[in-house]
Design an enzyme around this catalytic site. Structure first.
Site, PDB file in Angstrom:
ATOM      1  N   SER A   1      17.742 -25.057  16.457  1.00 35.55           N
ATOM      2  CA  SER A   1      16.927 -23.916  16.879  1.00 35.55           C
ATOM      3  C   SER A   1      15.905 -23.603  15.808  1.00 35.55           C
ATOM      4  CB  SER A   1      17.811 -22.690  17.099  1.00 35.55           C
ATOM      5  OG  SER A   1      17.008 -21.526  17.074  1.00 35.55           O
TER       6      SER A   1
ATOM      7  N   HIS B   1      15.420 -26.658  20.173  1.00 38.45           N
ATOM      8  CA  HIS B   1      15.724 -25.407  20.882  1.00 38.45           C
ATOM      9  C   HIS B   1      14.690 -24.371  20.452  1.00 38.45           C
ATOM     10  CE1 HIS B   1      18.443 -22.659  23.008  1.00 38.45           C
ATOM     11  NE2 HIS B   1      18.230 -21.799  22.026  1.00 38.45           N
TER      12      HIS B   1
ATOM     13  N   ASP C   1      13.432 -20.585  20.834  1.00 36.36           N
ATOM     14  CA  ASP C   1      13.884 -19.237  21.211  1.00 36.36           C
ATOM     15  C   ASP C   1      12.703 -18.293  21.396  1.00 36.36           C
ATOM     16  OD1 ASP C   1      16.804 -19.343  21.218  1.00 36.36           O
ATOM     17  OD2 ASP C   1      16.597 -19.859  19.095  1.00 36.36           O
TER      18      ASP C   1
ATOM     19  N   MET D   1      11.543 -14.527  22.319  1.00 34.21           N
ATOM     20  CA  MET D   1      12.029 -13.137  22.364  1.00 34.21           C
ATOM     21  C   MET D   1      10.856 -12.185  22.509  1.00 34.21           C
ATOM     22  SD  MET D   1      14.875 -13.266  19.352  1.00 34.21           S
ATOM     23  CE  MET D   1      15.928 -14.699  19.130  1.00 34.21           C
TER      24      MET D   1
ATOM     25  N   HIS E   1      14.439 -21.367  25.533  1.00 35.36           N
ATOM     26  CA  HIS E   1      15.425 -20.325  25.854  1.00 35.36           C
ATOM     27  C   HIS E   1      14.676 -19.004  25.926  1.00 35.36           C
ATOM     28  CE1 HIS E   1      19.099 -17.853  24.188  1.00 35.36           C
ATOM     29  NE2 HIS E   1      18.739 -17.475  25.413  1.00 35.36           N
TER      30      HIS E   1
ATOM     31  N   MET F   1      14.369 -15.256  26.222  1.00 31.17           N
ATOM     32  CA  MET F   1      15.048 -13.958  26.096  1.00 31.17           C
ATOM     33  C   MET F   1      13.980 -12.904  26.351  1.00 31.17           C
ATOM     34  SD  MET F   1      17.370 -14.998  22.821  1.00 31.17           S
ATOM     35  CE  MET F   1      16.339 -16.403  22.467  1.00 31.17           C
TER      36      MET F   1
ATOM     37  N   MET G   1      26.055 -18.102  25.554  1.00 31.08           N
ATOM     38  CA  MET G   1      25.813 -17.471  24.260  1.00 31.08           C
ATOM     39  C   MET G   1      27.155 -17.212  23.564  1.00 31.08           C
ATOM     40  SD  MET G   1      22.581 -17.334  24.080  1.00 31.08           S
ATOM     41  CE  MET G   1      22.565 -16.586  22.442  1.00 31.08           C
TER      42      MET G   1
ATOM     43  N   ASP H   1      25.309 -21.655  22.236  1.00 29.56           N
ATOM     44  CA  ASP H   1      24.250 -21.182  21.333  1.00 29.56           C
ATOM     45  C   ASP H   1      24.741 -19.993  20.514  1.00 29.56           C
ATOM     46  OD1 ASP H   1      21.840 -20.435  20.176  1.00 29.56           O
ATOM     47  OD2 ASP H   1      20.835 -19.954  22.065  1.00 29.56           O
TER      48      ASP H   1
HETATM   49  C1  DX5 Z   1      19.983 -16.242  19.244  1.00 33.14           C
HETATM   50  C2  DX5 Z   1      19.314 -17.550  19.562  1.00 33.14           C
HETATM   51  C3  DX5 Z   1      19.902 -18.730  18.912  1.00 33.14           C
HETATM   52  C4  DX5 Z   1      19.861 -18.725  17.410  1.00 33.14           C
HETATM   53  C5  DX5 Z   1      21.013 -19.509  16.919  1.00 33.14           C
HETATM   54  O1  DX5 Z   1      19.495 -15.265  20.089  1.00 33.14           O
HETATM   55  O2  DX5 Z   1      19.364 -17.787  20.970  1.00 33.14           O
HETATM   56  O3  DX5 Z   1      19.352 -19.937  19.418  1.00 33.14           O
HETATM   57  O4  DX5 Z   1      18.686 -19.276  16.884  1.00 33.14           O
HETATM   58  O5  DX5 Z   1      21.018 -19.424  15.537  1.00 33.14           O
HETATM   59  P1  DX5 Z   1      22.354 -19.702  14.695  1.00 33.14           P
HETATM   60  O6  DX5 Z   1      22.741 -21.132  14.927  1.00 33.14           O
HETATM   61  O7  DX5 Z   1      21.924 -19.405  13.316  1.00 33.14           O
HETATM   62  O8  DX5 Z   1      23.402 -18.751  15.214  1.00 33.14           O
HETATM   63 ZN    ZN Z   2      18.759 -19.762  21.774  1.00 24.30          ZN
END
Ligand code: DX5
Ligand code: ZN
Length: 223
Positions: free
Chosen positions: A10, A35, A37, A39, A69, A71, A140, A178
Site C-alpha cells: 500500500s 494497493h 488508498d 480517502m 481501494h 474510501m 479490513m 488489509d
Molecule cells: C487503511 C488502508 C490500508 C493501509 C494499510 O485504511 O486501507 O491499505 O495502508 O497499512 P498498514 O499495512 O500499515 O496497516
Molecule cells: Zn487499503
C-alpha cells in the site's frame, strides 16, 4: 478454488515526495500489484490521492496492476475517473454507495475488476445477492483511514467465514485482507483463507523492501 498468493504494498506508507521511485522499488522488490488508498476526509477522517496520481504512475511506466481501494462517498464518479486513469481493480465500501449492484457493474463495464470492502464491523450479509458479480472481497483488518494500525485479531475468524462463502462460488473470487499485516502474522492470515495481502507500513517502513517481501513469501510458503 485457491488462487496464487499476491502481495500488494500500500503506497499510503510510501514517501509521496518520491512516489514514482517508491513504486518502482517495490515492484523491483517483488510486489504483485500496487494497493492505492483513496480517502476523501468524509467517509474516513483522512485525505489522500486521486485519479491524477494513478494516471501519473501509469505515465511514469508502472505496468503492474493498480488496486484502487476507494474510501470515499459517493463512489460512482470516482469509479469512472479511476478506470480512465488506469486502475486495474476498484473496490468500495457498500455503505458508501446508494446502489451497490450498479456500482459493481459500472467498474466491470469500464474494464476493471470490482470488489466490495467490509469494515471490521460490517456483517457478511453485505455479500448477499452479489457474490456472483464480484472479483474480490477486501476484508479490513483495521478500521479504514490510516496506515500503521494493529491487526484486529477477530478478523481471522471473519476471513474463515468469507472463505467458506467464496468456496461455494462458481467463479474464483480473491480474498484480500488489509491492515496491520506484517511478516509475523501474514501466515495466519493465509491459513485463515486469504490469498491477497495488503502491506503498507510493514514494507515501506522497512529498510530493505526486497528482504521484507522475501520474508513474507517465505512465511506464505509454510502454509
Ligand atoms: C487503511 C488502508 C490500508 C493501509 C494499510 O485504511 O486501507 O491499505 O495502508 O497499512 P498498514 O499495512 O500499515 O496497516
Ligand atoms: Zn487499503
Amino acid at each position: 478454488m485457491p488462487l496464487p498468493d499476491q502481495i500488494a504494498p500500500s503506497i499510503l506508507s510510501a514517501d509521496f515526495a518520491r512516489l514514482g521511485a517508491e513504486v518502482d522499488a517495490v515492484v523491483e522488490a517483488g510486489a504483485d500489484m500496487i494497493h492505492f488508498d483513496v480517502m476523501d476526509y468524509h467517509y474516513v477522517p483522512n485525505l489522500t490521492i486521486g485519479p491524477l496520481v494513478c494516471e501519473a504512475l501509469r505515465k511514469h511506466g508502472v505496468t503492474v496492476p493498480i488496486d484502487v481501494h476507494l474510501m470515499v462517498t459517493p463512489v460512482d464518479g470516482l469509479i469512472t475517473d479511476f478506470a480512465k486513469a488506469g486502475a486495474s481493480s476498484i473496490t468500495f465500501h457498500p455503505e458508501a454507495t446508494q446502489h451497490v449492484d450498479r456500482s459493481l457493474q459500472l467498474a466491470r463495464d469500464l474494464g476493471c475488476k470490482n470488489g466490495l470492502v467490509l469494515n471490521p464491523a460490517t456483517p457478511l450479509s453485505a455479500l448477499d445477492h452479489v457474490l456472483d458479480k464480484i472479483d474480490m472481497v477486501l476484508l479490513m483488518s483495521v478500521n479504514p483511514g490510516f496506515g500503521g494500525q494493529s491487526f484486529i485479531p477477530q478478523t481471522l475468524e471473519k476471513i474463515r467465514q468469507v472463505r467458506a462463502r467464496l468456496d461455494t462460488c462458481d467463479q474464483p473470487v480473491r480474498l484480500e485482507v488489509d491492515g496491520g499485516i506484517k511478516v509475523d502474522n501474514i501466515a495466519s492470515v493465509k491459513e485463515a483463507g486469504a490469498d491477497t495481502f495488503v502491506c503498507g507500513s510493514a514494507v515501506f517502513g522497512s529498510d530493505d523492501y526486497a528482504a521484507t517481501m522475501a520474508a513474507m513469501r517465505a512465511e506464505l510458503a509454510r502454509i
